[in-house]
Every structure is written in C-alpha cells, then in structure tokens.
Design a protein around this motif. Structure first.
Motif, PDB file in Angstrom:
ATOM      1  N   GLU A 115      45.011  90.121  34.605  1.00 48.20           N
ATOM      2  CA  GLU A 115      43.703  90.319  35.232  1.00 48.20           C
ATOM      3  C   GLU A 115      43.724  91.399  36.310  1.00 48.20           C
ATOM      4  N   ASN A 116      44.704  91.334  37.222  1.00 46.41           N
ATOM      5  CA  ASN A 116      44.679  92.285  38.337  1.00 46.41           C
ATOM      6  C   ASN A 116      46.014  92.967  38.626  1.00 46.41           C
ATOM      7  N   GLY A 117      46.973  92.831  37.734  1.00 50.69           N
ATOM      8  CA  GLY A 117      48.239  93.546  37.908  1.00 50.69           C
ATOM      9  C   GLY A 117      49.129  93.014  39.006  1.00 50.69           C
ATOM     10  N   ARG A 118      48.727  91.921  39.604  1.00 54.48           N
ATOM     11  CA  ARG A 118      49.509  91.307  40.687  1.00 54.48           C
ATOM     12  C   ARG A 118      49.599  89.807  40.459  1.00 54.48           C
ATOM     13  N   VAL A 119      50.491  89.177  41.194  1.00 51.85           N
ATOM     14  CA  VAL A 119      50.568  87.720  41.179  1.00 51.85           C
ATOM     15  C   VAL A 119      50.990  87.290  42.580  1.00 51.85           C
ATOM     16  N   THR A 120      50.450  86.181  43.050  1.00 54.40           N
ATOM     17  CA  THR A 120      50.805  85.733  44.393  1.00 54.40           C
ATOM     18  C   THR A 120      52.208  85.134  44.386  1.00 54.40           C
ATOM     19  N   ASN A 121      52.862  85.202  45.544  1.00 54.07           N
ATOM     20  CA  ASN A 121      54.189  84.611  45.662  1.00 54.07           C
ATOM     21  C   ASN A 121      54.127  83.096  45.484  1.00 54.07           C
ATOM     22  N   GLY A 122      53.002  82.500  45.854  1.00 54.97           N
ATOM     23  CA  GLY A 122      52.818  81.062  45.657  1.00 54.97           C
ATOM     24  C   GLY A 122      52.841  80.686  44.189  1.00 54.97           C
ATOM     25  N   LYS A 123      52.203  81.504  43.349  1.00 51.91           N
ATOM     26  CA  LYS A 123      52.210  81.236  41.906  1.00 51.91           C
ATOM     27  C   LYS A 123      53.618  81.395  41.334  1.00 51.91           C
ATOM     28  N   LEU A 124      54.372  82.370  41.852  1.00 54.62           N
ATOM     29  CA  LEU A 124      55.752  82.549  41.392  1.00 54.62           C
ATOM     30  C   LEU A 124      56.595  81.330  41.759  1.00 54.62           C
ATOM     31  N   ARG A 125      56.446  80.862  43.001  1.00 54.11           N
ATOM     32  CA  ARG A 125      57.200  79.664  43.432  1.00 54.11           C
ATOM     33  C   ARG A 125      56.811  78.462  42.587  1.00 54.11           C
ATOM     34  N   HIS A 126      55.505  78.326  42.301  1.00 53.76           N
ATOM     35  CA  HIS A 126      55.022  77.207  41.494  1.00 53.76           C
ATOM     36  C   HIS A 126      55.610  77.266  40.078  1.00 53.76           C
ATOM     37  N   ALA A 127      55.665  78.464  39.501  1.00 57.62           N
ATOM     38  CA  ALA A 127      56.218  78.620  38.151  1.00 57.62           C
ATOM     39  C   ALA A 127      57.684  78.216  38.111  1.00 57.62           C
ATOM     40  N   VAL A 128      58.447  78.625  39.118  1.00 59.62           N
ATOM     41  CA  VAL A 128      59.865  78.264  39.179  1.00 59.62           C
ATOM     42  C   VAL A 128      60.015  76.748  39.333  1.00 59.62           C
ATOM     43  N   MET A 129      59.173  76.153  40.179  1.00 58.19           N
ATOM     44  CA  MET A 129      59.230  74.704  40.393  1.00 58.19           C
ATOM     45  C   MET A 129      58.879  73.944  39.103  1.00 58.19           C
ATOM     46  N   MET A 130      57.844  74.399  38.400  1.00 58.67           N
ATOM     47  CA  MET A 130      57.444  73.739  37.155  1.00 58.67           C
ATOM     48  C   MET A 130      58.545  73.852  36.106  1.00 58.67           C
ATOM     49  N   SER A 131      59.208  74.982  36.052  1.00 59.29           N
ATOM     50  CA  SER A 131      60.309  75.174  35.112  1.00 59.29           C
ATOM     51  C   SER A 131      61.437  74.200  35.407  1.00 59.29           C
ATOM     52  N   ARG A 132      61.750  74.061  36.700  1.00 63.10           N
ATOM     53  CA  ARG A 132      62.802  73.117  37.101  1.00 63.10           C
ATOM     54  C   ARG A 132      62.444  71.698  36.682  1.00 63.10           C
ATOM     55  N   GLN A 133      61.186  71.326  36.902  1.00 66.60           N
ATOM     56  CA  GLN A 133      60.757  69.965  36.543  1.00 66.60           C
ATOM     57  C   GLN A 133      60.810  69.738  35.042  1.00 66.60           C
ATOM     58  N   SER A 134      60.406  70.725  34.257  1.00 72.54           N
ATOM     59  CA  SER A 134      60.430  70.540  32.800  1.00 72.54           C
ATOM     60  C   SER A 134      61.873  70.463  32.299  1.00 72.54           C
ATOM     61  N   THR A 135      62.770  71.214  32.918  1.00 68.69           N
ATOM     62  CA  THR A 135      64.189  71.162  32.546  1.00 68.69           C
ATOM     63  C   THR A 135      64.768  69.791  32.884  1.00 68.69           C
ATOM     64  N   GLU A 136      64.426  69.273  34.072  1.00 61.13           N
ATOM     65  CA  GLU A 136      64.937  67.964  34.483  1.00 61.13           C
ATOM     66  C   GLU A 136      64.401  66.852  33.586  1.00 61.13           C
ATOM     67  N   SER A 137      63.127  66.945  33.185  1.00 61.10           N
ATOM     68  CA  SER A 137      62.565  65.886  32.339  1.00 61.10           C
ATOM     69  C   SER A 137      63.190  65.919  30.953  1.00 61.10           C
ATOM     70  N   HIS A 138      63.524  67.111  30.442  1.00 69.27           N
ATOM     71  CA  HIS A 138      64.223  67.200  29.144  1.00 69.27           C
ATOM     72  C   HIS A 138      65.609  66.595  29.242  1.00 69.27           C
ATOM     73  N   ALA A 139      66.278  66.824  30.349  1.00 66.60           N
ATOM     74  CA  ALA A 139      67.630  66.282  30.537  1.00 66.60           C
ATOM     75  C   ALA A 139      67.572  64.758  30.595  1.00 66.60           C
ATOM     76  N   GLN A 140      66.547  64.210  31.247  1.00 68.77           N
ATOM     77  CA  GLN A 140      66.425  62.755  31.339  1.00 68.77           C
ATOM     78  C   GLN A 140      66.113  62.143  29.974  1.00 68.77           C
ATOM     79  N   GLU A 141      65.279  62.827  29.186  1.00 68.37           N
ATOM     80  CA  GLU A 141      64.932  62.316  27.861  1.00 68.37           C
ATOM     81  C   GLU A 141      66.164  62.235  26.957  1.00 68.37           C
ATOM     82  N   LYS A 142      67.049  63.224  27.085  1.00 66.86           N
ATOM     83  CA  LYS A 142      68.251  63.251  26.272  1.00 66.86           C
ATOM     84  C   LYS A 142      69.314  62.313  26.794  1.00 66.86           C
ATOM     85  N   GLY A 143      69.147  61.844  28.038  1.00 64.78           N
ATOM     86  CA  GLY A 143      70.104  60.926  28.628  1.00 64.78           C
ATOM     87  C   GLY A 143      71.322  61.627  29.211  1.00 64.78           C
ATOM     88  N   ASP A 144      71.158  62.897  29.588  1.00 65.26           N
ATOM     89  CA  ASP A 144      72.261  63.649  30.198  1.00 65.26           C
ATOM     90  C   ASP A 144      72.490  63.213  31.630  1.00 65.26           C
TER      91      ASP A 144
END
Length: 102
Positions: free
Chosen positions: A73-102
């Motif tokens: 849309e505007n060629g930029r992204v806020t640092n807050g959105k970047l932090r949120h994306a990293v946090m969401m990625s971490r959470q999805s990785t952790e939930s996959h690990a829990q589902e597999k029983g790692d």
C-alpha cells in the motif's frame, strides 16, 4: 524450511550467521538473487534494514499478511507490525511443537 529457498516479502527468516544469529526477522525486500533486506522492528528497525546473504538465513513457514499489505500500500511498514509478525511466528512455531509433543 529450506535454507536455499528464496524468501518472499513478509516471510519470517531465522538468522544463522553474524551477531544476530538465532534471531528472527522479516524479509522487507529482495536486493538480488543472493541478498535480501531484513528487519525485526526491535533491534533492527525498518529504516535501518540489514542486507543479508540468503545463505545465512533459514526461511520459516510463517508469512505476515499485515507486513505484505502495508508494504504494497505505501512502501513502508511500522516497526510495531514487524515486532508483531515476529511474535506471531514464534507463537505458531511453539504451538506446532506442542502439538507434536516435542
């Protein structure tokens, strides 16, 4: 989760080499066939995106649609959105690990 695959814009990558090794970041742009610019919104802000060699990155399965939409849309992204994306990625990785029983 292949090291050699070229990541798409908004995709989360794990840094394998350098002082930020082990950290997660978001791909902002592709410089060429060997390099991309990444940032995490925390230590590495959008305005100081780091140029990284693709061989030093490991792509993750998570792609942030918020980051992609903001960049389109505007060629930029806020640092807050970047932090949120990293946090969401971490959470999805952790939930996959829990589902597999790692």
């Amino acid at each position: 989760m292949n090291k050699q695959s070229i990541p798409t814009i908004g995709q989360i990558v794990k840094i394998l080499r350098g002082k930020d090794a082990g950290q997660l970041a978001v791909v902002l742009t592709q410089a060429d066939n060997k390099f991309v610019y990444i940032a995490d919104g925390d230590k590495r802000k959008f305005d100081q995106a780091k140029k990284k060699n693709l061989l030093h990155l490991e792509t993750q399965s998570y792609i942030s649609s918020e980051v992609v939409n903001s960049l389109m849309e505007n060629g930029r992204v806020t640092n807050g959105k970047l932090r949120h994306a990293v946090m969401m990625s971490r959470q999805s990785t952790e939930s996959h690990a829990q589902e597999k029983g790692d």
